[in-house]
Scaffold this motif. Sequence first.
Motif, PDB file in Angstrom:
ATOM      1  N   ASN A  51      39.665  41.322  35.156  1.00 33.44           N
ATOM      2  CA  ASN A  51      40.168  42.593  34.648  1.00 33.44           C
ATOM      3  C   ASN A  51      41.595  42.794  35.149  1.00 33.44           C
ATOM      4  O   ASN A  51      41.824  42.959  36.353  1.00 33.44           O
ATOM      5  N   ARG A  52      42.546  42.795  34.239  1.00 32.37           N
ATOM      6  CA  ARG A  52      43.951  43.027  34.572  1.00 32.37           C
ATOM      7  C   ARG A  52      44.299  44.465  34.215  1.00 32.37           C
ATOM      8  O   ARG A  52      44.166  44.877  33.070  1.00 32.37           O
ATOM      9  N   VAL A  53      44.733  45.258  35.217  1.00 26.38           N
ATOM     10  CA  VAL A  53      45.045  46.669  35.012  1.00 26.38           C
ATOM     11  C   VAL A  53      46.523  46.897  35.304  1.00 26.38           C
ATOM     12  O   VAL A  53      46.966  46.765  36.456  1.00 26.38           O
ATOM     13  N   ASN A  54      47.286  47.204  34.288  1.00 28.11           N
ATOM     14  CA  ASN A  54      48.699  47.541  34.461  1.00 28.11           C
ATOM     15  C   ASN A  54      48.836  49.022  34.815  1.00 28.11           C
ATOM     16  O   ASN A  54      48.134  49.870  34.266  1.00 28.11           O
ATOM     17  N   ASP A  55      49.753  49.314  35.744  1.00 29.83           N
ATOM     18  CA  ASP A  55      50.025  50.699  36.173  1.00 29.83           C
ATOM     19  C   ASP A  55      48.788  51.366  36.754  1.00 29.83           C
ATOM     20  O   ASP A  55      48.494  52.531  36.461  1.00 29.83           O
ATOM     21  N   TYR A  56      48.059  50.635  37.573  1.00 31.13           N
ATOM     22  CA  TYR A  56      46.880  51.159  38.263  1.00 31.13           C
ATOM     23  C   TYR A  56      47.307  52.310  39.177  1.00 31.13           C
ATOM     24  O   TYR A  56      48.242  52.190  39.969  1.00 31.13           O
ATOM     25  N   ASN A  62      50.247  55.757  31.532  1.00 35.03           N
ATOM     26  CA  ASN A  62      48.899  55.285  31.213  1.00 35.03           C
ATOM     27  C   ASN A  62      48.510  54.104  32.095  1.00 35.03           C
ATOM     28  O   ASN A  62      49.348  53.228  32.368  1.00 35.03           O
ATOM     29  N   GLU A  63      47.267  54.078  32.524  1.00 33.80           N
ATOM     30  CA  GLU A  63      46.687  52.818  32.976  1.00 33.80           C
ATOM     31  C   GLU A  63      46.265  52.039  31.732  1.00 33.80           C
ATOM     32  O   GLU A  63      45.649  52.601  30.820  1.00 33.80           O
ATOM     33  N   GLN A  64      46.580  50.764  31.685  1.00 36.70           N
ATOM     34  CA  GLN A  64      46.232  49.930  30.535  1.00 36.70           C
ATOM     35  C   GLN A  64      45.643  48.626  31.042  1.00 36.70           C
ATOM     36  O   GLN A  64      46.220  47.981  31.924  1.00 36.70           O
ATOM     37  N   ASN A  65      44.488  48.255  30.535  1.00 34.41           N
ATOM     38  CA  ASN A  65      43.885  47.027  31.038  1.00 34.41           C
ATOM     39  C   ASN A  65      43.424  46.119  29.911  1.00 34.41           C
ATOM     40  O   ASN A  65      43.247  46.540  28.761  1.00 34.41           O
ATOM     41  N   VAL A  66      43.237  44.864  30.273  1.00 39.06           N
ATOM     42  CA  VAL A  66      42.619  43.864  29.400  1.00 39.06           C
ATOM     43  C   VAL A  66      41.592  43.131  30.254  1.00 39.06           C
ATOM     44  O   VAL A  66      41.918  42.630  31.337  1.00 39.06           O
ATOM     45  N   GLN A  67      40.351  43.068  29.779  1.00 38.40           N
ATOM     46  CA  GLN A  67      39.288  42.420  30.542  1.00 38.40           C
ATOM     47  C   GLN A  67      38.639  41.329  29.709  1.00 38.40           C
ATOM     48  O   GLN A  67      38.356  41.513  28.521  1.00 38.40           O
ATOM     49  N   THR A  68      38.407  40.203  30.354  1.00 36.11           N
ATOM     50  CA  THR A  68      37.682  39.093  29.744  1.00 36.11           C
ATOM     51  C   THR A  68      36.317  38.989  30.408  1.00 36.11           C
ATOM     52  O   THR A  68      36.222  38.950  31.639  1.00 36.11           O
ATOM     53  N   ASP A  69      35.271  38.968  29.597  1.00 39.04           N
ATOM     54  CA  ASP A  69      33.893  38.837  30.090  1.00 39.04           C
ATOM     55  C   ASP A  69      33.257  37.592  29.484  1.00 39.04           C
ATOM     56  O   ASP A  69      33.344  37.376  28.271  1.00 39.04           O
ATOM     57  N   LEU A  70      32.608  36.829  30.327  1.00 38.64           N
ATOM     58  CA  LEU A  70      31.834  35.682  29.859  1.00 38.64           C
ATOM     59  C   LEU A  70      30.450  35.757  30.490  1.00 38.64           C
ATOM     60  O   LEU A  70      30.316  35.877  31.706  1.00 38.64           O
TER      61      LEU A  70
END
Length: 739
Positions: A563-568, A537-545
Amino acid sequence: MKCIYTALLFTMLFTYGQAQNTLEGTITSSDRNEALPMVQIYFPQLEKGAVSDDDGKFTMSGLPSGSYKIVASYIGYTTYSKTISIAQGKNFLNIELLPSAIEMEEVIVSTPFHKLQRENVMKVERADVTDLKAKGAITLSDGITNVPGVESLSTGLGIGKPVIRGLSANRVLVYTQGVRLENQQFGDEHGLGVSDAGIESIEIIKGPASLLYGSDALGGVLYLNPEKFAIAGETEGDVNLNYFSNTNGLAANAGIKSSGEKFKYLVRGSVASHTDYHTGDDVSVTNSRFGEYDLKAGIGYQTVKFKTDLRYNYNNLELGIPEELGERTNERSPESPYQEINNHILSSKTNLFFGRTSLEAILGYTFNNRKEFEEGEEGAALDMDLETFNYNLQYHLPKWGGLESIVGVQGMHQTNNNYGEELLIPDATTSDFGIFGTSHLHFQNNSDLQLGLRYDRRSIEGKEHGEVGEEGYIEALDRDFNSFNAALGYKWELLHRITGRLNLASGFRAPNLAELTSNGVHEGTNRYEIGNGDLRNEQNVQTDLSLEYKNEHIEIFVNGFYNRVNDYIFIEPNGETIESDAVFAYQQDDAKLYGGEIGLHIHPHPLDWLHLESSFETVTGKLDDDSYLPLIPANSWTNTLRTEFSEPSRWFESSYAYITLKSVFKQGNISTFETETDGYALLNLGLGAQLPLFNQKVDVRISGNNILNTDYVSHLSRLKTDGISNIGRNINLGISVPF
């Protein structure tokens, strides 16, 4: 499925004779206390509306009991939005609208709580298709590039797919008619495949939306809102004609819609045809021609506590695949290589209203046939059928104070079958299931909190193809993917002028069949592709302000994201060749993308007809080894001077004019197998008016894109490696005639 439709039929019969609740009222202006005619009043959840008469009065009947949001909008006034209670019998509501030079706000449909943009915790961009067409957009994928943070990965003019903040392909989910658009979108040269005819507006979620939509919404969502049905008791129709000078392009569509108190229908047909486009150097791009046929239809039925509608869309595309420059011809039928694509979308949306709660059920069936014809071969080299069934059930829980909550299940069952001599992906079956819950809490200090949690599971089974050890062999595939995702957002207001939004969300994407199984030449990309069956899986966590300042005459916004994308998952050459084709292999590594948009909109008093707009967008994408990601759009700065006159004059009911300069900077942050792209500037301008002709209000417009005929290459053009430039000067003439 049979049980679901039986229950819906029973409910329809049960509610047929329910009591009729009505709402009456008057719309006035707060500054002059005058009645306002032609104000649109609308219940988004009920999808019922009305228009105020010459005395500002309106009446709506057939309303269910309960609490529902009502919206009133009128040019030159702030959009009114309030949740009201509908009791049995007659209800009354008088509305005062506040004057404003800011454009009318619309309800955002892609988020679950049907709120105006200013009320949303999540920042969502919205654009009317009529506005995009007024700017000379040839296709829908071309038009979305006018939205900050959104670009298009293109192969000529006919093939384009959305890029949201540097992410594209299966990382951006497209919704139309309320269902997922599945059309073999794994390929770079597989375009959007949707006609703008019969599409009313576009909403763009820039960031992970897996909480709402599941896998493939890791990078964002392009949500296409279909044309609304007519207001009860009204019948409308129109004809729209367009001409594009660069391609000798012709486009036309016509539609009619009518609604009674219970039954309603609409139908719209369109056709488009374009010859080869020519560049700023006036060189023709051979086989960039394309043609399209499209049909959209819908029927609906509504009683007090029950409503349902059924929509159908057929789209046929013939797309030439450009490969070289040549002399211009007037040929409209593509030559080999070319694609022929047929897409059928059948969807239903049903709502049951129980007073304090409601249930929404959206079902969809999509059939996509994609054929590719190659030079010197008879019949289709590629012939793929993709069948997809979608379901989305959402239950709106009782409101408790300022708390609204929704729980739901979503899923998909999909089969892919091959019938051509060549094969890109194997015959396969994909199944999705997701369950989620989300809540919106409104506080008394005009701040809002939204949060949610979701679990998804995807299963992919692919059949073995070919002989072990031979070129093109694909082994059998049986993989399961699952993911938990969450979202948390907070919106606050400071001094009634500044609005802040902070969102933290995770998303995921299961690898697609091409990434898992490819083993052969992909003719559309001129390379030999090798998949990787062990991809995760690609898995990400994104912070928006985001911060917005707004008063009557100026708007400023600043949006930033990380945007941090693990296993891109990405594809790159491995240095080998097979029969003169470079070998590209799919790999994975952690990546990060960051950037944002900043913008300014000035409409100075007393020159409320004058608008000055400026926006800048930037995105950077890197792997963890600090190398750059491929196909990241260049930074750009767009400036527009626009005038709008909504008051009738001697000759016009309304009119507008604009001039835009879009400056795209040099893209030097490139991956190891890309080359740098020079910067360029494009000058666009246009004007239009609504004319009173034959007791009708006829819209006429003219626009010119790339007026200076600049010869340029976009970094996101797949024709860049062939040395082929983008389109040169293009003049668009358009007319819309109601009847």
